[in-house]
Design a protein around this motif. Structure first.
Motif, PDB file in Angstrom:
ATOM      1  N   ASP A  14       0.842  -1.201   0.000  1.00  0.00           N
ATOM      2  CA  ASP A  14       0.000   0.000   0.000  1.00  0.00           C
ATOM      3  C   ASP A  14       0.876   1.249   0.000  1.00  0.00           C
ATOM      4  N   ALA A  17       2.506   1.853  -3.423  1.00  0.00           N
ATOM      5  CA  ALA A  17       1.659   1.907  -4.612  1.00  0.00           C
ATOM      6  C   ALA A  17       1.844   3.177  -5.441  1.00  0.00           C
ATOM      7  N   GLU A  18       1.971   4.327  -4.794  1.00  0.00           N
ATOM      8  CA  GLU A  18       2.057   5.575  -5.549  1.00  0.00           C
ATOM      9  C   GLU A  18       3.387   5.748  -6.260  1.00  0.00           C
ATOM     10  N   SER A  76      -2.995  -5.918  -1.579  1.00  0.00           N
ATOM     11  CA  SER A  76      -2.874  -4.484  -1.368  1.00  0.00           C
ATOM     12  C   SER A  76      -3.998  -3.711  -2.050  1.00  0.00           C
ATOM     13  N   GLY A  78      -4.123  -0.554  -2.187  1.00  0.00           N
ATOM     14  CA  GLY A  78      -3.473   0.526  -2.917  1.00  0.00           C
ATOM     15  C   GLY A  78      -3.020   0.094  -4.302  1.00  0.00           C
TER      16      GLY A  78
END
Length: 212
Positions: A14, A17-18, A76, A78
């Motif tokens: 998570d 993720a970005e 996850s 995310g």
């Protein structure tokens, strides 16, 4: 050793993720699918521990609009959200069935799948994943997976503790072949490739028909 604590695994991914390196994982997924070959539109397929959906998206983009959706599973939330967003941008949001949850066991009936793909994730799942794929695949169904080469794999931060201890990373393509064979797969094919500065072993293997 059991599969790594799911809560810790989900949290770590998570948080990643970005900033996930989609380009790197997309290249690995494309190379794996080139070895696996193009599945038929009617094939039942699962992308296991899919991350942001590199393999699922690559498959979806090769199939017709009426093809069976690819099942993409990851712990996850995310990563699943990132995958959904990518699918929307690529215009294939209806081609993938996104699920948040454990990848082992897969949320499918026995002998339900024609193809399992697992790009860049098996080293976090461990040997139980290989057994579960054999359960989930039809006789003659195939599994395609990747593993990092042991000599070049240096996980950092929380990921170092998340690598499955029961699945030694291969040093060569031959060791990946032996891993799949020991798990009961047949007709195993392996390739060693370079992706950027790292080496990865690609493997495709067939689930045998039961004896008798």
């Amino acid at each position: 050793m059991p599969v790594t604590d799911p809560a810790r695994m989900a949290q770590a991914f998570d948080e990643l993720a970005e900033s996930y390196d989609d380009d790197h994982h997309d290249e690995i997924a494309r190379a794996l699918l080139a070895l696996v070959g193009t599945p038929a539109d009617e094939d039942e397929i699962a992308d296991v521990a899919c991350g942001s959906g590199a393999a699922a998206l690559a498959i979806a983009r090769t199939r017709s609009s009426g093809a069976t959706p690819v099942l993409a599973v990851d712990l996850s939330a995310g990563m699943i959200a990132a995958g959904r967003a990518r699918a929307v941008r690529l215009g294939c949001e209806h081609a993938i069935d996104w699920r948040i949850g454990p990848a082992v066991p897969l949320p499918v009936a026995d002998a339900a799948l024609d193809l399992v793909v697992c790009a860049s994730s098996l080293h976090f799942l461990g040997r139980p994943a290989l057994s579960d794929w054999r359960r989930a695949l039809r006789p003659g169904g195939r599994a395609g997976f990747t593993l990092p080469v042991a000599s070049q794999f240096r996980p950092s931060g929380p990921f170092a503790a998340l690598v499955a201890a029961d699945l030694p990373l291969p040093r060569t393509a031959e060791e990946a072949l032996a891993l799949a064979t020991a798990a009961g797969f047949v007709d195993v094919d392996t390739r060693l490739i370079a992706v950027g500065s790292r080496s990865v072993v690609l493997t495709v293997a067939t689930n045998p028909a039961p004896l008798g």
